[in-house]
Design a protein around this motif. Structure first.
Motif, short mmCIF file in Angstrom:
data_model
loop_
_atom_site.label_atom_id
_atom_site.label_comp_id
_atom_site.label_asym_id
_atom_site.label_seq_id
_atom_site.Cartn_x
_atom_site.Cartn_y
_atom_site.Cartn_z
N LEU A 557 0.84 -1.29 0.15
CA LEU A 557 0.01 0.00 0.03
C LEU A 557 0.86 1.22 -0.14
O LEU A 557 0.39 2.32 -0.24
N GLU A 580 -0.80 -4.81 2.47
CA GLU A 580 -0.90 -3.93 3.42
C GLU A 580 0.77 -3.52 3.47
O GLU A 580 1.22 -2.45 3.32
N ILE A 586 -0.66 -8.84 4.57
CA ILE A 586 -2.38 -8.82 4.48
C ILE A 586 -2.78 -8.34 3.28
O ILE A 586 -2.80 -7.42 2.74
N LEU A 587 -3.45 -9.40 2.73
CA LEU A 587 -4.08 -9.05 1.28
C LEU A 587 -5.07 -7.88 1.16
O LEU A 587 -6.10 -7.99 2.06
N LEU A 588 -5.01 -7.12 0.48
CA LEU A 588 -6.00 -6.16 0.57
C LEU A 588 -7.07 -5.98 -0.86
O LEU A 588 -7.96 -5.63 -0.88
N ILE A 714 -9.41 -0.88 -7.82
CA ILE A 714 -9.03 -2.16 -7.10
C ILE A 714 -9.98 -3.09 -6.89
O ILE A 714 -11.01 -2.64 -6.69
N ASP A 715 -9.72 -4.13 -7.35
CA ASP A 715 -10.69 -5.36 -6.88
C ASP A 715 -10.38 -5.71 -5.43
O ASP A 715 -9.54 -6.16 -5.09
N PRO A 716 -11.60 -5.16 -4.71
CA PRO A 716 -11.30 -5.36 -3.12
C PRO A 716 -11.32 -6.79 -2.69
O PRO A 716 -11.11 -7.26 -1.55
N ALA A 717 -12.17 -7.77 -3.40
CA ALA A 717 -12.48 -9.19 -2.82
C ALA A 717 -11.91 -10.04 -3.95
O ALA A 717 -12.62 -10.57 -4.69
N GLN A 720 -10.04 -15.89 -2.82
CA GLN A 720 -8.96 -16.34 -1.70
C GLN A 720 -9.33 -17.90 -1.60
O GLN A 720 -10.52 -18.44 -1.53
N THR A 745 -4.35 -17.41 0.77
CA THR A 745 -4.18 -16.74 1.97
C THR A 745 -4.14 -17.54 3.22
O THR A 745 -4.60 -18.54 3.22
N GLY A 748 -5.46 -13.97 6.53
CA GLY A 748 -5.64 -12.58 5.79
C GLY A 748 -4.11 -12.33 5.19
O GLY A 748 -4.05 -11.51 4.42
#
Lengths: 822, 822
Positions: A557, A580, A586-588, A714-717, A720, A745, A748
């Motif tokens: 980030l 992050e 941590i995958l955002l 950004i694709d937030p989801a 996983q 993951t 997270g």
């Protein structure tokens, strides 16, 4: 028009759209098969009258039968007639006959290949593999254009007209899908629901059903076949739509035959007339099972042979070079070979060469026994059946020759680069094989097997039906060919033999080879996920952590543009993971590569560079003018000295300028030489170098800036997976959701990535790619129940420890309570 | 045995397992229908001989026909015979006849209801709704036990034997699934692959296909029907398994009939003999379409009526109370009513009351015309057809009465709490309706519609086939009933009329009412996701952010046990989200409620409390002994003083002790009074209070400790959605993956949660739940393309700002470069 109105109208249109697709398909089908109906009508009537004169007795049923047959005659559009006329008119000279027999197919196939090649090479082949890939969610846009549509329709018409052993099912599926796609595109002009991607996929799924449905006038079998052939997971709510579309296509297809007065009413396409009260004896079932198993091997062999031919032609560089130069030579040569061998006065007389595909099928499904002609049947001989009876050669030999020759001919012909399928040729070969077994059974048991007084002779036509379903099922790995034969023949009495044979054929073929369509997918290297074979337990024991790529390309980030640049240079995936920070991982979310590239080019792009250069130039000019004013010699000396110092410093700093930006340097150099230098009276090379290094420094500064993701999509989801997900489940999820890749993951934290490629390799067992290892076979011993939580706990522990060690100002300070409790 | 061996053996067994399931089902089916075959065999032979004497002409075909019919006679197991014998033997007295007619069903149904109620109430009803729920991924373990199996088999046998209008398709699906589940459970003893959850689901899917397949001897229709009825998304790779299992079940079912010498060879169950050359005229299609549309309305009405009856009985509290007290009264009363009305000498004579369900179906599918008896047909009248011909009443009136009476009777009978389905009754009513239309058409056009010289009379039996398929399709919302009727009748000539009627019926019924199974799911309140209806565009425009619950219960990685305790007290979901911290809200995973509860109980549980109390007691004892030694009066005073001070302090601190722990206080009090106080010589109440408050303090301290998640099982990749996912896509994903809930995240941040409940409410349109709002209809105007990235960017901005403001020690300091660039 207000939007709700449009929505309401389009709601009406969606159903109409489907039937439009279907009728369009039907039109295509009629275009091909009914084009010469009008002028043939007279001939048909005459022929019918002649036949009726010949035998008074068979009035009603026979008439419709004759009409059926005449329709088949007509079915083989102009070519057959022209070819036969040419062939028949040249009775005297065999060589001229041969020329007439051979020229027509060669010309048609060459034209078809050339036309397709020029207009849209995507139209070549069946189209089912491409549809399978598209329905999986992979966008192959060039396969659904208007150009492809035109090329496919005209190319297919010519290819079918040539009389080569080619089918039309696959191309029909493709044509129907093209109609649906073009219709969707047209409808999306009105906005609303039609812009939706998933809606289009639903339309395509229904269109596939229409394609097969109107080929055979088989609404049920068509839907099922298209589902089996194109889908991995099927939405049951699309089922209804498929049936709706396919029923209308089949209905219109057959109703037009009635309106053209070819038929009295709606009937099956290849109507059979097997006896109903005792269709087959229970003791004949082993023979049907033998047909099934043999067809399974035959189907696998066909797929293998087809692939072998393609690979052979590709590998032979000399041949390939020659063929590549003259693209139309290969089709012409193959056509020449096939039509030479089927030349009726030549070798063709031993393999019923003068019959077209449809005529062969009609005769093969005949309900009389050929081998034993003494038995009086209620139906008379149809003229075409005579083709199977050579005066010198046994009918068994004719059948065996037919099967063997057609087998390799079909496998060869389907490699020609014209729009064509392989279903129908395989279907005919299967029918011939079934007929062979049936005739053998009839010769073996002349009075039937049944021992209870009444004589029920064996019906070889039933065997032909079973064989056709079994072989086509084996080649395509489908069970619904069983349904197709029922709808095609209009009789369902042989349901159990057909089902048993088809299932056995599938069992054998699936364990030996992929389906024909999967084979083509592999040959064409389309991005598709192979099916999981059955009986492979290791899929449950391989975990996603065994196949995932651990070396994930990610951006943080708070990364700077330099990181972005480096990541973009190395990775290959279409999207990159956003985490992050490098420690927490941590995958955002995930960001598309294109987005990042545009971010980078915004930061370092030409506009900003030019702006900076102009600014610098203006500042420098000002400074130089200030410097040169007090004393020109001294000032210039001082400036020179200053520059040299700065150059040394900047060189040390800018030593690691990447090669990629050198071209930009040269551009700047030229820019300076041409634009700025003429303005200045004394351009010194060291000064220029100084400018460049300043630009390099500016670049470095720009690259060191933190990335601003604000305008970035950004694709937030992103999808996983957990590292202990089994390969089986991963495959299921990938096929269900049409995924391209998924992140792995752990609490997270991003620990790996699995893409289609890794999955494909893992399933196909050839896991040689770097960074991928497959569990040893002993992995099945591993106790999967207990260890997983430990693993997770360890991962969590790390994360927790990190949090503790970071000791951020939180709302709650643990040390306080610790003190209290003491 | 080594594991690979087991795996290899179990691989073999999986296929055997399927056929075992099928044969088990077949056995069940034969148990019911073939139980009395042996003694009936003699009777059958005699009857056949008698019929053969009567007419010499119809030798071969008629004999098999007679045998067919006899099989139907036998089909209605003991009850029919006994009931008929009783009824026939009591010719003289109508009252005794009535008693005999009524007693049998009442006794059987009452027994069935009682038996099921006592052994396993889960066995009541069809079982298809439960299977649908289970296949969706919801665990309903009690529906797949051995007890349920026994209750279902015996209950169903009795219920079917009663002659009430009840079906067996649904229960057969349930029984087959029970077999598969028990088999899986048995196989899992050997370990390996059978322990896998998804494997069991695959087994169940195949078992459903077997259930229907062996009911009708319809392998293809059975598979398709079970897919349509139980699945939302179907894995095509299970298709093959279903066909395999269903073919074997159908095969064994019909082969046993041959081995029992009931049939000469494998034939269809309800073989029809319509003419093949001209099955129907094109101009009859509107009539078929009318049947389809009317059946659609009828089907919707049936579902509505069925639900109405259930709801009426539930709502009427007086009735309900009475019926609840005497659970067996309701079944007995309904049975009494139905059998009274069908009593042949009474009202039954006007509605062919003396025919059983199978006999009715056979006569309805008859290929002769009833209304116009003048035309000579090649087949003679079958005795059962006479039941439709009342001397005084027209056959049309009989048919109308039959349809109307059977309609409400079936809707009523399927509410009886016994194992029963509704497919067969509906099928028979549909056939009667089709026959009615057909007879009307035949009366209207006595010479057929065709105008081309030859007379083709109308075949009312074909209309009956169409009606049966259409009505059963409308009630169950399936298209595959079309395939079932082809397999059931052994004729496929009416394929287009059947398809058109079924599709129209589905279109009408689906737009009016849910399917019967979905209706039962709603009545039973099973956790199921409704289908998306067609033509609802708003599903594409409602976003998940519109329906999600924003007030998510979560726990943070560094939370203390108090937070855990509070969260557990308020939430209701089975799992809780684990986020990084309350500010960042980054989703790390989800934890099951049970896991958290065990964590909390470990921290505050009895063992740790007792340990603490013992420790304290020991320490206090030591201290007191130390204190009391120097001077008893002074020491006790000082101690008292000290206690009082501590009490005040502790009271202030422990004022907010939750009520939940008061019971524990009392336990401690008693423990002190009984255990510790007798040990001490001078127990003072203030000292005791001091202890309690110390325990409270200890508790508070314990609650303030940070949670250690190390031994906690965390799902690190719970399913995440983006807030702008459309309702349509959310529904697809939920049904595809069988989800229960999904978290809504925005750049890794948890912002909401969507569970099945919210989704169901949003789809059903009754969105009244708190925190849920649905987009207005105008939402379709909203431009969805541009705003999404802005929204995401804003969210990201927040996250980014937070990161900047936190100014953690990172590997890169932005301010440095800022300084440099200036």
């Amino acid at each position: 028009i207000p939007a709700p109105c449009v929505a309401a109208i389009s709601d009406k249109l969606i159903s109409k759209g489907m039937s439009a697709v279907s009728s369009l398909c039907v039109c295509v089908s009629l275009q091909m098969y009914g084009r010469y109906t009008q002028d043939l009508g007279v001939y048909a009537k005459e022929e019918a009258a002649r036949l009726r004169e010949g035998s008074q007795r068979r009035s009603v049923s026979e008439r419709s039968r004759t009409l059926d047959l005449l329709e088949y005659d007509k079915g083989r559009c102009a070519k057959c007639r022209t070819q036969k006329w040419m062939y028949g008119g040249l009775d005297s000279n065999v060589f001229l006959q041969y020329l007439a027999w051979v020229t027509y197919p060669v010309v048609l196939i060459t034209f078809s290949a050339g036309f397709t090649q020029i207009l849209a090479p995507q139209a070549v082949g069946s189209g089912i593999p491409e549809m399978k890939t598209i329905l999986r969610g992979v966008v192959l846009k060039e396969y659904l254009t208007f150009k492809t549509f035109v090329a496919k329709v005209i190319g297919l018409t010519c290819a079918l007209g040539s009389g080569m052993p080619l089918g039309k099912e696959g191309p029909f599926v493709h044509i129907a899908s093209l109609c649906a796609a073009l219709l969707s595109k047209f409808m999306s002009l009105f906005g609303g629901i039609y812009e939706n991607e998933s809606r289009n996929i639903e339309m395509l799924a229904a269109a596939c059903a229409v394609g097969v449905g109107c080929c055979f006038a088989a609404p049920i079998g068509g839907v099922l076949f298209s589902i089996e052939v194109t889908s991995t997971f099927f939405a049951v709510r699309n089922y209804w739509r498929g049936f709706f579309a396919a029923t209308f296509s089949a209905f219109i297809f057959r109703v037009l035959a009635v309106w053209n007065r070819d038929e009295e009413t709606i009937t099956a396409l290849f109507k059979t007339r097997f006896r109903l009260d005792f269709p087959f004896d229970l003791q004949e079932l082993p023979a049907f099972a033998v047909i099934g198993i043999a067809s399974g091997f035959g189907g696998a062999l066909f797929v293998y042979l087809n692939r072998l031919i393609v690979q052979f032609i590709r590998k032979q560089k000399a041949i390939n070079k020659f063929l590549m130069k003259k693209r139309l030579l290969y089709p012409a040569l193959v056509t020449l070979l096939v039509s030479t061998l089927t030349f009726p006065p030549g070798f063709g007389q031993f393999m019923a060469g003068r019959l077209t595909q449809k005529e062969s099928l009609v005769t093969l499904l005949d309900n009389r026994t050929w081998a034993k002609q003494g038995i009086a049947e209620e139906f008379d001989y149809i003229s075409h059946s005579q083709a199977w009876k050579h005066p010198q050669v046994n009918v068994f030999v004719t059948l065996v020759l037919f099967i063997v020759m057609k087998f390799w001919m079909s496998a060869l012909a389907t490699t020609i680069p014209v729009p064509c399928g392989a279903f129908m040729p395989v279907f005919v070969i299967g029918a011939a094989f079934g007929r062979l077994v049936g005739e053998s059974m009839a010769a073996w048991f002349p009075d039937g097997i049944h021992t209870d007084g009444t004589i029920y002779p064996i019906v070889p036509g039933g065997y032909a039906v079973v064989g056709a379903a079994a072989l086509s099922g084996a080649v395509t790995h489908t069970v619904s060919t069983a349904v197709i034969v029922f709808e095609l023949t209009g009789q369902i009495s042989h349901i159990l033999p057909v089902m048993i044979a088809v299932i056995l054929a599938n069992a054998v073929a699936q364990s030996l080879q992929p389906s024909l369509y999967d084979s083509i997918i592999r040959i064409k290297k389309l991005p598709y996920l192979p099916e999981l074979g059955w009986g492979h337990h290791e899929y449950y024991n391989i975990r996603v952590e065994d196949i995932m790529v651990r070396d994930v390309r990610y951006i943080t980030l708070n990364c700077c543009y330099r990181d972005l640049h480096d990541v973009l240079l190395t990775g290959h995936l279409k999207t990159l993971a956003l985490v992050e920070s490098a420690e927490s991982m941590i995958l955002l979310g995930s960001i598309e590569r294109a987005q990042l590239q545009s971010l980078l080019s915004q930061q370092l792009g030409r506009p900003r560079r030019l702006e900076y250069i102009r600014e610098r130039a203006a500042a420098e000019k000002k400074r130089l003018s200030v410097v040169s004013n007090p004393g020109s010699e001294d000032g210039s000396q001082r400036a020179n000295h200053e520059v040299r110092f700065q150059v040394r410093e900047a060189t040390a700093r800018g030593a690691h300028i990447s090669r990629a930006r050198f071209s930009w340097f040269f551009f700047c150099w030229q820019f300076f030489c041409s634009v700025i230098c003429p303005l200045q009276s004394s351009p010194s090379s060291s000064l220029l170098l100084f400018y460049f290094l300043q630009i390099a420094e500016w670049e470095e500064q720009q690259l060191d800036e933190q990335v601003n993701f604000n305008n970035c999509k950004i694709d937030p989801a992103p999808f996983q997976l957990v590292e202990r997900t089994s390969l089986h489940k991963t495959h299921t999820i990938f096929s269900l959701l049409g995924l391209d890749h998924a992140y792995v993951t752990s609490i997270g934290r991003l620990i790996g990535v699995v893409s289609l490629k890794e999955l494909r390799k893992a399933i196909e067992g050839s896991v040689t790619v770097k960074g991928v290892k497959v569990r040893p076979p002993l992995a099945s011993f591993r106790d999967s129940g207990t260890s997983s939580s430990e693993n997770e706990a360890t991962e969590l522990h790390k994360l927790w420890d990190r949090h503790k060690s970071m000791s951020l100002p939180r709302e709650h300070v643990p040390s306080d309570s610790d003190e209290k409790s003491q």
